[in-house]
Structure formats: structure tokens, C-alpha cells
Design a protein around this motif. Structure first.
Motif, PDB file in Angstrom:
ATOM      1  N   LEU A   1       0.820  -1.207   0.000  1.00 17.93           N
ATOM      2  CA  LEU A   1       0.000   0.000   0.000  1.00 17.93           C
ATOM      3  C   LEU A   1       0.857   1.261   0.000  1.00 17.93           C
ATOM      4  N   ASP A   2       1.937   1.260   0.763  1.00 21.16           N
ATOM      5  CA  ASP A   2       2.798   2.443   0.824  1.00 21.16           C
ATOM      6  C   ASP A   2       3.367   2.784  -0.545  1.00 21.16           C
TER       7      ASP A   2
ATOM      8  N   VAL B   1       1.961   2.202  -3.444  1.00 18.89           N
ATOM      9  CA  VAL B   1       0.886   2.793  -4.249  1.00 18.89           C
ATOM     10  C   VAL B   1       0.681   4.249  -3.851  1.00 18.89           C
ATOM     11  N   HIS B   2       0.699   4.521  -2.548  1.00 18.06           N
ATOM     12  CA  HIS B   2       0.548   5.901  -2.083  1.00 18.06           C
ATOM     13  C   HIS B   2       1.711   6.779  -2.546  1.00 18.06           C
TER      14      HIS B   2
ATOM     15  N   GLY C   1      -6.625  10.885  -2.845  1.00 23.00           N
ATOM     16  CA  GLY C   1      -7.530   9.738  -2.777  1.00 23.00           C
ATOM     17  C   GLY C   1      -8.749   9.934  -3.647  1.00 23.00           C
TER      18      GLY C   1
ATOM     19  N   VAL D   1      -3.231   5.601 -11.287  1.00 24.58           N
ATOM     20  CA  VAL D   1      -2.960   4.540 -10.308  1.00 24.58           C
ATOM     21  C   VAL D   1      -3.692   3.258 -10.669  1.00 24.58           C
TER      22      VAL D   1
ATOM     23  N   GLN E   1      -6.893  -2.149  -6.289  1.00 21.78           N
ATOM     24  CA  GLN E   1      -5.823  -1.568  -5.477  1.00 21.78           C
ATOM     25  C   GLN E   1      -6.014  -0.049  -5.350  1.00 21.78           C
ATOM     26  N   ALA E   2      -6.460   0.595  -6.433  1.00 17.68           N
ATOM     27  CA  ALA E   2      -6.670   2.042  -6.403  1.00 17.68           C
ATOM     28  C   ALA E   2      -7.813   2.417  -5.467  1.00 17.68           C
TER      29      ALA E   2
ATOM     30  N   ALA F   1      -6.481   1.967  -1.891  1.00 19.11           N
ATOM     31  CA  ALA F   1      -5.490   3.002  -1.590  1.00 19.11           C
ATOM     32  C   ALA F   1      -6.163   4.354  -1.376  1.00 19.11           C
TER      33      ALA F   1
ATOM     34  N   ALA G   1      -7.768   4.432   2.063  1.00 17.04           N
ATOM     35  CA  ALA G   1      -6.775   4.614   3.130  1.00 17.04           C
ATOM     36  C   ALA G   1      -6.350   6.074   3.242  1.00 17.04           C
ATOM     37  N   LEU G   2      -6.254   6.764   2.111  1.00  8.65           N
ATOM     38  CA  LEU G   2      -5.871   8.174   2.143  1.00  8.65           C
ATOM     39  C   LEU G   2      -6.957   9.027   2.794  1.00  8.65           C
TER      40      LEU G   2
END
Length: 303
Positions: free
Chosen positions: A3-4, A6-7, A50, A70, A78-79, A82, A85-86
């Protein structure tokens, strides 16, 4: 690929950083400390990014900031995760502000502003989806959608910064109103970019996105209201029935130029920018207020 990663891909390199700059300068304007509100500035940029991750999936746009979006690079699922999470990180950063010395009551008030803004943004995005293909939409309905979709987050950035920095209620609301006008200006100018051939090449994302998604942006709505029956029919066909996005974009540009819709949209954006600047004249003429005023320049077209 976690995840990190992707961010990191989503947030670096950054965009204009308008929202975090508004948080910081609003806080400094009311006498706040930069270090104590910095986490909130990072958090609001995360929330903005996000929303872009989700927007690109909804719009089926494969590029963002001049490279693969992304969801194109990592996958749609995954996008989505992610982006979620943001959004949560936006609220987590307020806890960091508390740890750095911001009083609990300010953090609580900032939390309420962020939560209200988050719901409004989702409502604006939902309304925009409902407006697809509706060329009879009034300008007032468009402005209400733009306010919820875009301006709310800029207004929240100003309010959160002012609250965390210790500003009083009148100053906080004034800065929030500044962000509101700035956000509407920003959205209008963003809507005009695809119809400016020079600016469109520097957008970093597909210039035909609005057309592909049958999105009646402000200049299109203005043109449809002004056009003669023949031009109105051409505009409707280009937006709703044309299967080649580039051809549709060219035909819409022609109608916008004939009706003067682009000039009118620019004038509306300029008016909101002027109203934003006028609000700041009610504050003491400090260097920090000058910095807030300068942020309005970031809404100008790229060229």
C-alpha cells in the motif's frame, strides 16, 4: 507491491499542493505555529489525491499528471483501497496535530469540519454523475455541484487551518468563504482547459474526459443556452451521440467559440477570484495574508 508504494506513486511528484498550502497559510494568518498544523496539511493532500484515484476509475481516465493513473498502473481494486486509506489518513493526521500541542477543542472542531466536507464532496460527485448528458441543466445547478465537488475541500482547508491555528470564528468563516470562491473559480477554469488547444496539451490527463463521460460542464451549458437551433443540435450530437471523442471535442469547441461561451466562463471564474481577493481586504495586511492572496494565482490556466 504494498500500500505504501501505491501511495508514494500517487502522491509523488505532487500537483500544485493548493489545499495543503491553504491549511498552512490560514493557520499562520491567525497566528498559529507551522509545525503543529503541518500534519493536517499533509492529510488534506492525501484526501485530495484519494479522490483523484476514485475519479480516474469512475471516468475511465488512464492518465494523471502525465503518467499512468494509479488504477492503470496497479489495478482498479488496489486504487479503490489506496484511495480509501488516504481518506482515513486525513483524520489520523489530526491526532498528530494534537500530539504536537494543538488543543483538543480545536482538533475536535477541525474534525467536524473535515467530516462535513467529506460528506459534501461525495454528494457533489454523486450529483455530477446524475447530471451526465443533461444539457438543460441550469448554471445554478452546475455551481452548486462545483461547490460541493471542489470548493468544499478548499473551504475546509482554510477553515481547518484557521481553527487549528487558533483563529476566531469570524476570521475562520471569512477564510472559509475565500476558499469557497477560490474553489468555484478553480473548477470553472478546469472545465475550460479541454477546449483550449494550448492548455489541453499541458493538462497531464486526457483532454477528452468530459466529452467521453457526457459531462455538461459550464462552457457547454452556456453555449447550449445561447446557441441557435442548428448549433444546439450539433452540440447535443457531439456530447451525447458522437462515438469519436476527439471529433466530438473539435465540434464542441467550434460551438463554444461561436457563442462566446468560453469568454463568459472565464469571466465567471475571474469574478469568483475577485470576490475571493476582496474578502482578504477585511484582514490585517500581513505577509501571511499576502501569501493567501497569492494562492489565487494557482487557479490560473497553465499557459
Amino acid at each position: 507491491m504494498g500500500l505504501d508504494a501505491v501511495h508514494r506513486y500517487a502522491m509523488i511528484p505532487p500537483g500544485k499542493l493548493l489545499r495543503p498550502l491553504l491549511v498552512l497559510h490560514a493557520a499562520l494568518t491567525v497566528g498559529g505555529e507551522l509545525g503543529a498544523v503541518l500534519p493536517a496539511a499533509v492529510g488534506i493532500e492525501g484526501a485530495h489525491v484519494g479522490s483523484l484515484l476514485h475519479d480516474d476509475i469512475i471516468d475511465r481516465d488512464t492518465q494523471r499528471r502525465g503518467r499512468a493513473a494509479v488504477h492503470t498502473e496497479f489495478g482498479p481494486a488496489q486504487a479503490v483501497v489506496a484511495g480509501n486509506a488516504l481518506f482515513f489518513s486525513w483524520f489520523a493526521t489530526l491526532s498528530e496535530c494534537r500530539r504536537l500541542g494543538v488543543p483538543a477543542d480545536r482538533v475536535e472542531r477541525a474534525m467536524a469540519v473535515q467530516a462535513e466536507a467529506g460528506v459534501a464532496i461525495c454528494r457533489g460527485a454523486f450529483d455530477e454523475l446524475a447530471m451526465r448528458g443533461d444539457l438543460e441543466l441550469g448554471v445554478g445547478a452546475y455551481v452548486a455541484m462545483a461547490r460541493a465537488k471542489t470548493a468544499v475541500l478548499l473551504a475546509a482547508a482554510c477553515r481547518v487551518g484557521a481553527i487549528l491555528g487558533g483563529g476566531d470564528a469570524p476570521t475562520t468563516e471569512l477564510l472559509g468563504d475565500f476558499g469557497d470562491h477560490l474553489g468555484i473559480c478553480f473548477q470553472i477554469r478546469d472545465d475550460v482547459l479541454p477546449y483550449d488547444p494550448i492548455a489541453a496539451r499541458a493538462m497531464g490527463k486526457p483532454s477528452d474526459s468530459d466529452v467521453r463521460n457526457r459531462r455538461p460542464t459550464l462552457p457547454v451549458l452556456i453555449a447550449h443556452r445561447r446557441a441557435d437551433p442548428e448549433s444546439r443540435a450539433a452540440l447535443r450530437h457531439a456530447l451525447l451521440d458522437e462515438t469519436e471523442p476527439e471529433l466530438a471535442l473539435c465540434r464542441i469547441r467550434a460551438v463554444l467559440e461561436r457563442t462566446g461561451a468560453l469568454d463568459t466562463a472565464h469571466a465567471m471564474a475571474d469574478d469568483h477570484a475577485r470576490r475571493a481577493r476582496e474578502l482578504l481586504t477585511r484582514l490585517p495586511a500581513t505577509a501571511h495574508v499576502a501569501h493567501v492572496r497569492a494562492l489565487a494565482l494557482l487557479t490560473r490556466p497553465a499557459h
